[in-house]
Write a protein that holds these residues in place. Structure first.
Motif, mmCIF file in Angstrom:
data_model
loop_
_atom_site.group_PDB
_atom_site.id
_atom_site.type_symbol
_atom_site.label_atom_id
_atom_site.label_comp_id
_atom_site.label_asym_id
_atom_site.label_seq_id
_atom_site.Cartn_x
_atom_site.Cartn_y
_atom_site.Cartn_z
ATOM 1 N N ASN A 140 -42.420 -44.526 -25.594
ATOM 2 C CA ASN A 140 -41.439 -43.725 -26.327
ATOM 3 C C ASN A 140 -40.247 -44.549 -26.774
ATOM 4 O OD1 ASN A 140 -42.920 -41.381 -26.230
ATOM 5 N ND2 ASN A 140 -41.902 -40.585 -24.403
ATOM 6 N N TRP A 141 -39.868 -45.545 -25.968
ATOM 7 C CA TRP A 141 -38.748 -46.408 -26.366
ATOM 8 C C TRP A 141 -39.063 -47.106 -27.680
ATOM 9 C CZ3 TRP A 141 -37.905 -51.457 -27.589
ATOM 10 C CH2 TRP A 141 -36.572 -51.904 -27.612
ATOM 11 N N PHE A 142 -40.275 -47.610 -27.814
ATOM 12 C CA PHE A 142 -40.648 -48.304 -29.044
ATOM 13 C C PHE A 142 -40.698 -47.343 -30.225
ATOM 14 C CE2 PHE A 142 -42.075 -51.338 -25.884
ATOM 15 C CZ PHE A 142 -41.778 -52.547 -26.478
ATOM 16 N N ILE A 143 -41.247 -46.166 -30.005
ATOM 17 C CA ILE A 143 -41.329 -45.192 -31.095
ATOM 18 C C ILE A 143 -39.930 -44.771 -31.542
ATOM 19 C CG2 ILE A 143 -42.088 -42.849 -31.684
ATOM 20 C CD1 ILE A 143 -44.499 -43.357 -29.808
ATOM 21 N N LYS A 144 -39.044 -44.522 -30.586
ATOM 22 C CA LYS A 144 -37.662 -44.177 -30.935
ATOM 23 C C LYS A 144 -36.954 -45.330 -31.635
ATOM 24 C CE LYS A 144 -36.982 -40.758 -27.261
ATOM 25 N NZ LYS A 144 -36.274 -40.438 -25.997
ATOM 26 N N SER A 145 -37.436 -46.546 -31.383
ATOM 27 C CA SER A 145 -36.844 -47.720 -32.036
ATOM 28 C C SER A 145 -37.419 -47.962 -33.424
ATOM 29 C CB SER A 145 -37.066 -48.959 -31.162
ATOM 30 O OG SER A 145 -36.449 -48.804 -29.904
ATOM 31 N N GLY A 146 -38.349 -47.096 -33.851
ATOM 32 C CA GLY A 146 -38.885 -47.187 -35.203
ATOM 33 C C GLY A 146 -40.242 -47.836 -35.331
ATOM 34 N N VAL A 147 -40.859 -48.206 -34.226
ATOM 35 C CA VAL A 147 -42.207 -48.781 -34.299
ATOM 36 C C VAL A 147 -43.200 -47.645 -34.527
ATOM 37 C CG1 VAL A 147 -43.979 -50.085 -33.073
ATOM 38 C CG2 VAL A 147 -41.559 -50.652 -32.744
ATOM 39 N N PRO A 148 -44.101 -47.737 -35.503
ATOM 40 C CA PRO A 148 -45.089 -46.678 -35.732
ATOM 41 C C PRO A 148 -45.912 -46.397 -34.483
ATOM 42 C CG PRO A 148 -45.081 -48.231 -37.571
ATOM 43 C CD PRO A 148 -44.218 -48.826 -36.503
ATOM 44 N N GLU A 149 -46.224 -45.126 -34.256
ATOM 45 C CA GLU A 149 -46.954 -44.736 -33.050
ATOM 46 C C GLU A 149 -48.265 -45.494 -32.892
ATOM 47 O OE1 GLU A 149 -47.448 -40.605 -32.354
ATOM 48 O OE2 GLU A 149 -45.451 -40.073 -33.051
ATOM 49 N N GLY A 150 -48.952 -45.743 -34.009
ATOM 50 C CA GLY A 150 -50.241 -46.422 -33.944
ATOM 51 C C GLY A 150 -50.150 -47.896 -33.636
ATOM 52 N N GLN A 151 -48.931 -48.431 -33.521
ATOM 53 C CA GLN A 151 -48.753 -49.860 -33.259
ATOM 54 C C GLN A 151 -48.101 -50.117 -31.906
ATOM 55 O OE1 GLN A 151 -48.003 -50.534 -37.980
ATOM 56 N NE2 GLN A 151 -47.127 -52.109 -36.658
#
Length: 413
Positions: free
Chosen positions: A190-201
């Motif tokens: 979730n930290w990465f997704i909130k940071s703007g990384v696409p969920e699939g990556q």
């Protein structure tokens, strides 16, 4: 450095396709018991007698008293310390021997024979803290910028401490290499997704879990397919060969990015195999906890400490996932031992980890960049040589260090 910049190669569009492993990797019989999980999903623990937990505020008070009473040592960072050289990288998807470049602290850029390019624990910022503290600033600069890297296929993160996971660095990687895929331990997705990384990556893994990875081109339309077949036929053919197996493995540490989230996310070491080369990245870890009564300067390896338990996970890693062609193993940030030993390896611990995990060769990391602890900044490589001699392991070419920005090549099976 390579003449090919990040933006140019990123446009080749090789994305990581992550899937369940074709072959289930070996693991200990009790691995599925998940002894490191707290009940009801409340976080994680180190499930071994080799770890000694601590109360954060209590440790903070003791460290503050050390400074106030003059007991704390302040390492001298006056140059020269660790040499910093401008790195060079292979262009494009050029193969060759397994090659590792130290970019400071725990960050390595590894070029696999298959053409896969992996970045471990990248932090390129000046300060490794949530706020800009002078005491947490680098005393050695990064040898290059993120944008100087030829390409980044995978980014592997050991845990969420600020000297291993940096929001500004992750954003820069996204901009320079939008196809990069991020691997992290459980709870960090979730930290990465909130940071703007696409969920699939983003892929998060538990200890002993593995994933298969295959790099594939992502096309927008038929014209783009035709363009690749004409102008980049080598990349089109090579992408079919770029596969990897990525695995999260145990280590002895903790996690937190603030005062109220201790051990809410998992920490891990990692294995990565591609093109016939296998790498073990130990991340950030301790090996054994010495008593709080251990005198200053005592490394905790005298006969009076022989009864102390050490972390059994490393021997399990060697048994079930080894041997490894290369180990990237921490050797610094270990004094005073009565505080740091549960979480950080000193060079004697590091050599034991090297032996337990069955690494053929190793490079040291987690030193020479920030002053995190009290040992002299140039002490870790000296102590590493001493530890190798004590273990009767050849000093030259087996387990050593490189300059920041320096690369070293290794034979693989």
């Amino acid at each position: 450095m390579s003449s090919a910049g990040g933006a140019g190669l990123a446009s080749a569009g090789l994305y990581a396709v992550v899937s369940k492993p074709a072959v289930v990797a070996a693991k200990p019989e009790n691995a599925d018991e998940k002894a490191h999980h707290l009940k009801d999903g409340k976080g994680f623990i180190n499930p071994w007698d080799s770890f000694r937990d601590f109360v954060g505020w209590r440790m903070g008070v003791r460290l503050f008293w050390r400074k106030l009473s003059g007991q704390a040592r302040k390492p001298d960072t006056t140059p020269p310390t660790v040499p910093v050289v401008t790195p060079t990288f292979r262009a494009g998807r050029q193969g060759g021997k397994l090659r590792a470049t130290w970019l400071g602290h725990a960050c390595y850029y590894v070029e696999f024979p298959s053409g896969l390019r992996v970045l471990f624990d990248p932090v390129f910022e000046d300060c490794c803290a949530p706020v800009n503290f002078k005491s947490f600033k680098r005393f050695t600069p990064p040898p290059c910028e993120i944008e100087d890297l030829p390409t980044v296929d995978l980014v592997v993160i050991s845990h969420n401490h600020y000297d291993h996971l940096s929001y500004p660095t992750i954003k820069r990687i996204q901009e320079a290499f939008p196809q990069a895929h991020f691997f992290a331990p459980l709870g960090n997705r979730n930290w990465f997704i909130k940071s703007g990384v696409p969920e699939g990556q983003v892929t998060e893994l538990d200890w002993w879990d593995t994933k298969d990875v295959k790099l594939q081109a992502r096309f927008q339309d038929a014209k783009e397919v035709d363009a690749v077949s004409v102008s980049d036929s080598e990349t089109k053919a090579k992408r079919e060969d770029i596969t990897a197996v990525v695995g999260a493995l145990p280590c002895q540490h903790v996690s937190a990015r603030g005062p109220f989230d201790k051990c809410k996310t998992l920490w891990a070491s990692w294995s990565l195999e591609s093109g016939g080369a296998k790498v073990y990245f130990a991340g950030d870890t301790g090996y054994r906890a010495v008593p709080e009564s251990t005198p200053e300067g005592d490394d905790g390896y005298g006969t009076e400490y022989a009864h102390l338990p050490h972390c059994p996970a490393f021997a399990q890693i060697g048994q079930h996932r080894g041997p490894f062609d290369l180990g990237l193993i921490p050797i610094g940030a270990y004094e005073p031992r009565w505080i740091m030993s549960p979480m950080h390896a000193n060079p004697q611990d590091s050599v034991n980890i090297f032996v337990d995990t069955k690494c053929k060769k190793a490079l040291g990391m987690h030193w020479g960049t920030w002053v995190l602890t009290e040992e002299d900044v140039m002490e870790p490589p000296r102590k590493l040589k001493e530890a190798l001699r004590e273990k009767k392991i050849e000093e030259d070419g087996v387990f050593g260090v490189v300059n920041i920005g320096e690369s070293k090549e290794f034979e693989s099976k």
